[in-house]
Design a protein around this motif. Structure first.
Motif, PDB file in Angstrom:
ATOM      1  N   LEU A 140      48.783 -44.678 -27.763  1.00 28.42           N
ATOM      2  CA  LEU A 140      50.160 -44.179 -27.856  1.00 28.42           C
ATOM      3  C   LEU A 140      50.454 -43.520 -29.198  1.00 28.42           C
ATOM      4  N   PHE A 141      49.843 -44.034 -30.263  1.00 32.53           N
ATOM      5  CA  PHE A 141      50.167 -43.546 -31.603  1.00 32.53           C
ATOM      6  C   PHE A 141      48.897 -43.122 -32.349  1.00 32.53           C
ATOM      7  N   PRO A 142      48.297 -42.023 -31.944  1.00 32.64           N
ATOM      8  CA  PRO A 142      47.098 -41.546 -32.661  1.00 32.64           C
ATOM      9  C   PRO A 142      47.453 -41.162 -34.097  1.00 32.64           C
ATOM     10  N   LEU A 143      46.460 -41.225 -34.951  1.00 33.81           N
ATOM     11  CA  LEU A 143      46.676 -40.948 -36.368  1.00 33.81           C
ATOM     12  C   LEU A 143      47.109 -39.496 -36.568  1.00 33.81           C
ATOM     13  N   LEU A 144      48.202 -39.321 -37.320  1.00 31.43           N
ATOM     14  CA  LEU A 144      48.719 -37.980 -37.617  1.00 31.43           C
ATOM     15  C   LEU A 144      49.319 -38.011 -39.023  1.00 31.43           C
ATOM     16  N   LYS A 145      48.665 -37.355 -39.955  1.00 35.64           N
ATOM     17  CA  LYS A 145      49.123 -37.341 -41.343  1.00 35.64           C
ATOM     18  C   LYS A 145      50.020 -36.132 -41.578  1.00 35.64           C
ATOM     19  N   ILE A 146      51.227 -36.416 -42.093  1.00 34.57           N
ATOM     20  CA  ILE A 146      52.193 -35.342 -42.335  1.00 34.57           C
ATOM     21  C   ILE A 146      52.489 -35.278 -43.827  1.00 34.57           C
ATOM     22  N   PRO A 147      52.083 -34.206 -44.506  1.00 37.13           N
ATOM     23  CA  PRO A 147      52.338 -34.083 -45.951  1.00 37.13           C
ATOM     24  C   PRO A 147      53.843 -33.964 -46.239  1.00 37.13           C
ATOM     25  N   PRO A 148      54.258 -34.239 -47.465  1.00 35.89           N
ATOM     26  CA  PRO A 148      55.685 -34.093 -47.836  1.00 35.89           C
ATOM     27  C   PRO A 148      56.152 -32.649 -47.665  1.00 35.89           C
ATOM     28  N   ASP A 149      57.452 -32.504 -47.391  1.00 35.15           N
ATOM     29  CA  ASP A 149      58.095 -31.189 -47.244  1.00 35.15           C
ATOM     30  C   ASP A 149      57.528 -30.359 -46.099  1.00 35.15           C
ATOM     31  N   CYS A 150      56.889 -31.031 -45.146  1.00 35.01           N
ATOM     32  CA  CYS A 150      56.404 -30.340 -43.950  1.00 35.01           C
ATOM     33  C   CYS A 150      57.139 -30.891 -42.733  1.00 35.01           C
ATOM     34  N   THR A 151      57.281 -30.090 -41.720  1.00 32.09           N
ATOM     35  CA  THR A 151      57.949 -30.531 -40.492  1.00 32.09           C
ATOM     36  C   THR A 151      56.961 -30.486 -39.332  1.00 32.09           C
ATOM     37  N   THR A 152      57.356 -31.088 -38.219  1.00 31.20           N
ATOM     38  CA  THR A 152      56.484 -31.156 -37.045  1.00 31.20           C
ATOM     39  C   THR A 152      57.119 -30.423 -35.873  1.00 31.20           C
ATOM     40  N   GLU A 153      56.292 -29.646 -35.193  1.00 31.30           N
ATOM     41  CA  GLU A 153      56.743 -28.873 -34.032  1.00 31.30           C
ATOM     42  C   GLU A 153      55.703 -28.991 -32.920  1.00 31.30           C
ATOM     43  N   LEU A 154      56.120 -28.717 -31.704  1.00 31.84           N
ATOM     44  CA  LEU A 154      55.190 -28.650 -30.580  1.00 31.84           C
ATOM     45  C   LEU A 154      54.492 -27.291 -30.586  1.00 31.84           C
ATOM     46  N   ASN A 155      53.213 -27.285 -30.262  1.00 29.77           N
ATOM     47  CA  ASN A 155      52.512 -26.004 -30.199  1.00 29.77           C
ATOM     48  C   ASN A 155      52.610 -25.399 -28.795  1.00 29.77           C
ATOM     49  N   HIS A 156      52.019 -24.252 -28.626  1.00 26.32           N
ATOM     50  CA  HIS A 156      52.140 -23.497 -27.374  1.00 26.32           C
ATOM     51  C   HIS A 156      51.605 -24.291 -26.177  1.00 26.32           C
TER      52      HIS A 156
END
Length: 660
Positions: A287-303
């Protein structure tokens, strides 16, 4: 699946526990047998399930009761060994060993037991008649094996069954007393069926069955094999096959048949492929695979993620009206353990006239979840089987992590698709109305929204120079002193005041001066409720003068008290400002809101103006060097004539006014 298996052998003295272990290792019966064999580890590459296996012996002569209890607590499976020619050792199985093991293990997670009848070479009869009633009495007993350490009969099978009892346990799947699958297993397999039913017609056709087979076992089924499977179901139940496809009842029957025939590893392979653990719960890793998000970045869905979500929508939009009715939405979320969207979602995204979530609204809500809480988005995609249907390693493949916002500002361009606008203002200033107007709802429609269904977010699409972008509006609760970092972190700020309330603008001015005066975040002041009488604001500066002093856009007039859907021009302008925060846009027309004005401003930015000036200068210089003096005389005469004409026209206009 477990990374290793620990097997413990217990039983009365002299029943052959140590002999069984030594015969397995040396593949011959030992001449001398020690009181207890040392713990051995069988490497993964020589076991049928490719899992390292630890085999532990117990000796009453060498070990204390406390050591036995410790080994019981560490064991994944326990083999209770008895001698087929010793009735006392059989009786001890029920009178001593099973009660002892059950007392030392948790009732809700019993250790699987294997009954092992050793020394079968010494008798001609079987002990199964005595053992079967015991197996029926204790559900934790997985199976019974008769073997001979001396003849090496069923030695490998014994440890294979022990390993299988751990890796593919029967207990979570099947109830021997009821002779049917357990509810938790039925629930898990039902979810798997719905995910595999790609067209949502309640039947797995040949293509869907082949996809399922390839997904779980990496090999397709031959056409004849498919027919054989369906024929087995047809012979046993009338409604298992429909329109030459497998129904849910037929699918569940097949798995019941696998379990009853001792092939429950087939069912476990399917369950684990779809993310389930030994307790038939979806694993955290799934359910929760590893996903590293750096500071000042946002997350979006891809195509690819949007294409997948589109297919899920189409799959459940039975009436093809581009909106999901309550029943269709409920059907979509049947693969979830809970209903993820509450009634507030209907006031966060665009809906149809009936109040149903539209296709655009559906994608907008997924976009919102991805932006605000990407872990929850991963969880939701996991329930829908994204990684399985899209044949990806995990649903993390659906997420795009945007570039650091500072880099966007440096390069003066962005590739982001979602922009956040925080909406601030005093109570009653019209913030909620501003959010709902973005979703196309005028004041009359807004009055029908229940207070407990209210949302502090609104998201929809806007078009900036032909590009579709998502604008996310967030209503911030009014509190000048205690605005959190989340309240301030955004791409553009809206400061809303009520044009009819003389005290309303003061809050906007205080918030701007305290939090945004030295900020690089673009700000816009909205004069809400512009259909009402404008009151003089009780602040040292008027809203217009305040904007001039701080080099802001003039206040933007706005009202949602309209007959039709409110204008969306202001939202396009907000998105443009969020995309181009570096551009010094100034309004060049009187309305301050129209699309022409925004485009015109961009074309008149400092960079474009300098390029245009150089171009026109070069053209003019070239023209003047080649121009004829007669042309200059002509333009001089034309200018004088135009001036005289204008003066005469003005004089006639004043004379007419006096007569009136």
């Amino acid at each position: 699946m477990r990374k290793d298996v620990r097997i413990l052998l217990v039983g009365e003295p002299k029943v052959g526990k140590t002999s069984l272990i030594m015969s397995l290792v040396s593949e011959e019966f030992p001449d001398e047998v020690p009181l207890r064999a040392e713990e051995i580890t069988i490497p993964a590459d020589v076991t049928p399930e490719r899992v390292p296996t630890h085999i532990v012996d117990y000796s009453e002569a060498e070990q204390s009761d406390e050591q036995l209890y410790q080994e019981i607590s560490k064991a994944n499976v326990i083999c209770i060994v008895y001698s087929v020619n010793n009735k006392k050792s059989i009786e001890k199985v029920t009178s001593h060993w099973i009660p002892l093991i059950n007392d030392r293990t948790d009732k809700d997670s019993r250790v699987p037991l294997i009954l092992v009848g050793n020394k079968s070479d010494l008798v001609e009869h079987s002990s199964m008649e005595t053992i079967l009633p015991i197996m029926n009495q204790y559900s934790e007993i997985e199976t019974c094996v008769e073997c001979s350490a001396k003849n090496l009969k069923n030695i490998s099978e014994l440890f294979y069954y022990a390993q299988k009892a751990v890796l593919h346990p029967t207990g979570p799947l099947y109830s021997p007393e009821e002779k049917e699958m357990k509810p938790s297993c039925i629930k898990a397999l039902t979810r798997i069926f719905k995910i595999s039913d790609l067209d949502n017609d309640g039947i797995l056709n040949d293509n869907e069955l082949n996809f399922f087979q390839r997904t779980c076992f990496n090999i397709p089924l031959a056409p004849q094999a498919l027919e054989d499977v369906k024929n087995v179901v047809r012979k046993n139940m009338s409604d298992g096959v429909k329109d030459n496809g497998l129904t849910l009842k037929g699918f569940l029957f097949l798995h019941t048949l696998f379990i009853q025939r001792g092939r429950h590893e087939t069912t476990w392979t399917v369950l684990r492929r779809f993310g389930y653990d030994d307790d038939l719960e979806l694993t955290q890793e799934y359910l929760f695979p590893l996903l590293k998000i750096p500071p000042d970045c946002t997350t979006e869905l891809n195509h690819n993620a949007y294409l997948f979500l589109q297919s899920v929508f189409d799959k459940h939009d039975k009436d093809r009206d581009c909106a999901l009715s309550p029943d269709e939405l409920k059907d979509l979320f049947k693969v979830f353990p809970y209903m993820p969207w509450g009634p507030d979602v209907n006031n966060t995204v665009c809906t149809s006239e009936q109040g149903w979530i539209t296709y655009q609204g559906y994608l907008s809500q997924w976009t919102l979840t991805t932006y605000l809480d990407v872990q929850r988005c991963l969880e939701y995609l996991g329930y829908l089987g994204y990684s399985i249907i899209q044949e990806q390693e995990s649903q993390a493949a659906a997420i795009t992590i945007t570039r650091n916002k500072r880099i966007d500002l440096q390069k003066k361009q962005t590739q982001r698709s979602v922009f956040r606008c925080n909406v601030l203002g005093a109570r009653g200033s019209g913030k909620s109305g501003f959010l709902q107007a973005f979703l196309g709802r005028n004041l009359a429609r807004q009055k029908r929204i229940r207070e407990d269904h209210k949302s502090y977010y609104a998201i929809s699409t806007t078009y900036v120079y032909g590009q579709e972008k998502y604008l996310l509006l967030h209503e911030v609760l009014p509190d000048v002193e205690f605005l959190s970092e989340a309240d301030l972190a955004c791409d553009v700020v809206c400061l809303v005041y009520d044009i009819s309330n003389p005290h309303s603008f003061e809050y906007c001015a205080k918030v701007y001066k305290k939090h945004f005066l030295d900020s690089k975040t673009p700000c816009v002041i909205i004069s809400a409720k512009s259909d009402l009488h404008e009151a003089r604001q009780y602040y040292s500066l008027s809203p217009l003068d305040f904007c001039r002093k701080h080099k802001l856009h003039p206040p933007q007039l706005f009202t949602c008290n309209t007959a039709e859907a409110p204008s969306k021009d202001i939202y396009t302008k907000l998105t443009t400002m969020a995309m181009y925060p570096h551009a010094k846009l100034r309004c060049m027309c009187s309305c301050n809101r129209c699309t022409f004005c925004i485009c015109h401003n961009l074309l008149n930015s400092e960079l474009v103006r300098s390029v245009k000036a150089k171009f026109y200068s070069a053209v003019l210089n070239r023209h003047m060097t080649q121009a004829d003096l007669k042309n200059s005389t002509f333009w001089l005469r034309a200018s004088v004539g135009a001036t005289v004409f204008a003066v005469l026209g003005f004089a006639m206009y004043k004379a007419l006014l006096k007569q009136r």
